[in-house]
Write a protein that holds these residues in place. Structure first.
Motif, short mmCIF file in Angstrom:
data_model
loop_
_atom_site.label_atom_id
_atom_site.label_comp_id
_atom_site.label_asym_id
_atom_site.label_seq_id
_atom_site.Cartn_x
_atom_site.Cartn_y
_atom_site.Cartn_z
N THR A 231 25.13 15.62 33.87
CA THR A 231 25.30 16.15 35.65
C THR A 231 24.47 16.69 36.20
O THR A 231 23.49 17.34 35.01
N LEU A 232 23.77 16.47 36.58
CA LEU A 232 22.82 16.99 37.47
C LEU A 232 23.57 17.63 38.90
O LEU A 232 24.29 17.48 39.49
N ARG A 233 23.12 18.92 38.31
CA ARG A 233 24.15 20.21 40.07
C ARG A 233 22.48 20.43 40.98
O ARG A 233 21.82 20.91 40.17
N VAL A 234 23.41 20.53 42.34
CA VAL A 234 22.15 20.63 42.98
C VAL A 234 23.09 21.25 44.14
O VAL A 234 24.01 21.17 44.44
N VAL A 235 22.24 22.48 44.29
CA VAL A 235 22.51 23.59 45.46
C VAL A 235 21.54 22.99 46.75
O VAL A 235 20.01 23.29 46.27
N PHE A 236 22.48 23.41 47.58
CA PHE A 236 21.75 22.90 48.64
C PHE A 236 21.83 24.42 49.95
O PHE A 236 22.57 25.01 49.47
N SER A 237 20.56 23.90 50.90
CA SER A 237 20.87 25.48 52.13
C SER A 237 22.35 25.31 52.44
O SER A 237 22.08 26.10 53.55
N GLU A 238 23.06 24.48 52.93
CA GLU A 238 23.79 24.25 53.58
C GLU A 238 25.11 23.72 52.80
O GLU A 238 24.44 22.49 52.54
N VAL B 148 26.94 20.22 52.70
CA VAL B 148 26.90 18.85 52.89
C VAL B 148 27.10 17.97 52.96
O VAL B 148 28.65 18.14 51.93
N HIS B 149 28.40 17.59 53.92
CA HIS B 149 29.20 16.61 54.71
C HIS B 149 28.64 14.74 53.92
O HIS B 149 30.34 14.12 54.27
N ALA B 150 27.66 14.13 53.86
CA ALA B 150 27.97 13.34 53.79
C ALA B 150 26.07 13.14 53.13
O ALA B 150 25.47 13.49 53.17
N LEU B 151 25.99 11.73 52.32
CA LEU B 151 24.77 11.81 51.49
C LEU B 151 25.11 9.90 51.02
O LEU B 151 25.93 9.26 51.13
N ARG B 152 23.73 9.34 50.84
CA ARG B 152 23.69 7.69 50.32
C ARG B 152 23.54 8.15 48.55
O ARG B 152 22.44 8.97 47.80
N GLU B 153 24.91 7.91 48.37
CA GLU B 153 24.59 8.62 46.35
C GLU B 153 23.65 7.24 45.55
O GLU B 153 23.38 8.49 45.13
N GLU B 154 23.29 6.62 45.96
CA GLU B 154 22.24 5.21 45.36
C GLU B 154 21.24 6.93 45.21
O GLU B 154 21.17 6.39 44.08
N LYS B 155 20.72 6.83 45.98
CA LYS B 155 19.84 7.46 46.06
C LYS B 155 18.86 9.13 46.63
O LYS B 155 18.76 8.84 47.66
N PRO B 156 19.81 9.89 46.57
CA PRO B 156 19.55 10.96 47.32
C PRO B 156 18.47 11.81 46.98
O PRO B 156 18.31 12.11 47.82
N PHE B 157 18.00 12.12 46.54
CA PHE B 157 17.30 12.28 45.92
C PHE B 157 16.01 12.01 44.97
O PHE B 157 16.03 10.53 44.72
N GLU B 158 14.47 12.35 44.39
CA GLU B 158 13.52 11.56 43.65
C GLU B 158 13.04 13.11 42.71
O GLU B 158 12.98 14.12 43.44
N LEU B 159 12.82 12.72 41.04
CA LEU B 159 12.23 13.59 40.88
C LEU B 159 10.94 12.87 40.11
O LEU B 159 10.41 11.89 40.47
N ALA B 160 10.71 14.22 39.48
CA ALA B 160 9.28 13.52 39.00
C ALA B 160 8.76 14.68 37.95
O ALA B 160 9.26 15.65 37.52
N ARG B 161 8.11 13.95 37.17
CA ARG B 161 7.08 14.21 35.65
C ARG B 161 5.87 15.21 35.69
O ARG B 161 5.48 15.96 37.10
N ASN B 162 5.27 16.43 34.86
CA ASN B 162 4.37 17.37 35.75
C ASN B 162 3.42 16.09 35.59
O ASN B 162 2.51 16.97 36.14
N SER C 221 31.10 15.03 43.14
CA SER C 221 32.46 16.14 42.71
C SER C 221 32.49 16.34 44.60
O SER C 221 31.71 15.35 45.20
N SER C 222 33.04 16.57 44.92
CA SER C 222 33.56 16.73 46.40
C SER C 222 32.49 17.30 46.76
O SER C 222 32.18 17.63 47.04
N ASP D 92 28.17 17.80 42.09
CA ASP D 92 27.87 17.64 40.74
C ASP D 92 27.32 15.93 41.28
O ASP D 92 28.58 15.82 42.17
N PHE D 93 26.43 15.57 41.09
CA PHE D 93 25.86 14.80 39.97
C PHE D 93 26.29 13.94 38.84
O PHE D 93 25.87 14.47 38.08
N TYR D 94 27.58 12.93 38.57
CA TYR D 94 27.29 12.22 37.79
C TYR D 94 26.35 11.34 37.16
O TYR D 94 26.57 10.32 37.43
N VAL D 95 25.50 11.54 36.20
CA VAL D 95 24.33 11.15 35.70
C VAL D 95 25.35 9.29 34.87
O VAL D 95 25.56 9.76 34.22
N ASP D 96 25.03 8.31 35.28
CA ASP D 96 24.83 6.76 34.53
C ASP D 96 24.26 7.03 33.13
O ASP D 96 22.92 6.20 33.33
#
Length: 482
Positions: free
Chosen positions: A350-357, A359-373, A386-387, A394-398
């Motif tokens: 699970t990827l758990r993300v806390v936002f600044s407020e 969130v009522h909608a998002l594009r589930e396929e790619k809401p984030f980008e991540l980066a290595r060091n 999750s809702s 919570d985003f459930y990682v496939d």
């Protein structure tokens, strides 16, 4: 000498109109009524040794008063100042009797001075009634009729008189009425019911005229929060103020006149005009005190005091203007929780993300980008969330569809095309500031012990290591039991 009358009444008037000037609201003429003794001689100025006057905190002395008739004393002095009697207004008359003995007669002095205008400020408004603020020479009790004032273009001004009097009185000029102009002068009309608490009413139309202080007023209509950083971080850096009339080019204001919400811990860095009707406040929040918060509440109120922009243009006072929300969500914390550390019944990372407020909608396929060091970027595929409608999601990682998995030192940000949207339909359309990705501890859910084996080791190749689960929820395969 010899006549020693009694003072029956003393009154102060404004009589400059009788002197060829306009009434200016200052006392300049003192009339004293006397009751004479039975002495048959008429009173003359020679019978009075001295007249002492106390008026509005100042003292005046006269030795040659004018006797109007045999029982009225009259003093005219244009150097007297003060539009109303103080508590100590008093006259003292000094007479000498036939034996040369001096006698004093005292009396309070009554105020018979009518109000005049000392100053007038006119506010020309675009979308509401104009405002005329009149400063009088003394507090007025009755504020006048609808036609209380005259203007020097042969205009009778129409006003709405307030119930509340005072020295400074604000009148409304209804929309559609004759508007005042720059350079106009104003005075009180005769008999228009402008009077003080003693019912001294202005009965002369030839009273003091004042040039109107003219300002066109632009009023604040909207205030809007923005985060305009190249990579938004959830902190407000601009407040846009919108007005109902054009602002001067390159205009600015005294920023001390602007009141900001205290809970935001903001300071104004600058104020700059943008276009014809917008003023942009560049602001800075104290990041050490407040966390990123892109949601607005009823506490997000802005006030502005009246402030001059030019000699003839000012911003009007507005209080408690609700600031509009144009802030989109950002990620403020992110944590990758391997299956058994996620607290979920299903065994899935699970990827758990806390936002600044919320969130009522998002594009589930790619809401984030991540980066290595190293700077290498990657994305994760998800098998549901999750809702939405919460600030922590919570985003459930496939497991099957991902090539990269988070590692210590990675970071995460909201992706510009992720369509992350708050309850006010504010969509995050820029890559936001990255936050460090926390990695939860991996707990496989079982423990292993090295003990004497219960198995027949001849069943396994020579290089095999056989582990037996002695604690945990994963069962021991039957094929490994002895």
């Amino acid at each position: 000498g010899g006549i020693v009358p009694t003072v029956t009444e003393a009154d102060m008037f404004d009589t400059r109109g009788d002197q060829g000037g306009r009434l200016d609201g200052h006392g300049d003429s003192l009339a004293v009524e006397l009751r004479l003794s039975e002495d048959p001689r008429a009173l003359s100025a020679h019978d009075i040794a001295e007249v002492r006057l106390r008026w509005n905190g100042s003292d005046y002395t006269y030795t040659t008063p004018e006797i109007v008739d045999d029982h009225r004393l009259y003093i005219r002095d244009n150097n007297i100042t003060g539009s109303q009697a103080g508590d100590d207004a008093e006259i003292t008359l000094v007479f000498e009797d036939a034996e040369g003995v001096r006698h004093e007669r005292r009396s309070d002095v009554s105020d018979r001075i009518a109000p005049v205008v000392r100053a007038a400020a006119y506010e020309r408004r675009e979308n509401s009634d104009d405002i005329l603020t009149v400063t009088f020479s003394k507090p007025v009790h009755n504020t006048g009729t609808a036609t209380a004032f005259r203007v020097d273009r042969n205009i009778t001004l129409e006003v709405v008189s307030p119930q509340q009097g005072g020295t400074e009185v604000t009148y409304e000029i209804p929309q559609g009425s004759t508007a005042l102009q720059y350079g106009d002068s104003l005075w009180i009309g005769a008999g228009e019911n402008i009077m003080d608490a003693l019912e001294n009413e202005q009965q002369s139309g030839d009273n003091e005229r004042v040039e109107i202080s003219y300002h066109r007023v632009t009023e604040l209509t909207r205030a809007v929060y923005y985060d305009t950083a190249e990579r938004p971080d959830g902190y407000i850096n601009e407040i846009h103020l919108f007005f109902d009339a054009p602002l001067p080019e390159a205009g600015s204001i005294d920023t001390d006149k602007v009141g900001l919400p205290e809970h935001r811990e903001m300071e104004i860095l600058s104020a700059t005009a943008e276009g014809q009707d917008r003023l942009i406040l560049s602001v800075q929040q104290d990041h050490t005190v407040v966390p990123p918060n892109t949601a607005t509440t009823s506490e997000d109120l802005l006030s502005i005091d009246a402030v001059a922009l030019t000699d003839t243009l000012m911003i009007g006072t507005r209080e408690d203007v609700q600031i509009e929300d144009r802030l989109a969500p950002v990620a403020v914390r992110a944590r990758f929780l391997p299956a058994d550390d996620a607290g979920q019944e299903r065994l899935i990372d699970t990827l758990r993300v806390v936002f600044s407020e919320e969130v009522h909608a998002l594009r589930e396929e790619k809401p984030f980008e991540l980066a290595r060091n190293s700077g290498e970027t990657y994305t994760l595929a998800y098998d549901g969330t999750s809702s939405v409608g919460a600030s922590s999601i919570d985003f459930y990682v496939d497991f099957d569809d991902n090539v990269h998995f988070p590692e210590p030192g990675d970071s995460l940000w909201v992706y510009e095309a992720g369509e992350v949207t708050d309850g006010e339909a504010n969509v995050q359309e820029r890559n936001t500031v990255a936050v460090a990705l926390e990695i939860g501890e991996f707990d496989p859910g079982f423990r292993v012990a090295i003990t004497p084996t219960p198995y027949d080791m001849h069943r396994f190749p020579d290089d095999s290591l056989v582990l037996r689960v002695v604690e945990g929820r994963r069962p021991i395969p039957e094929s490994l039991e002895a």
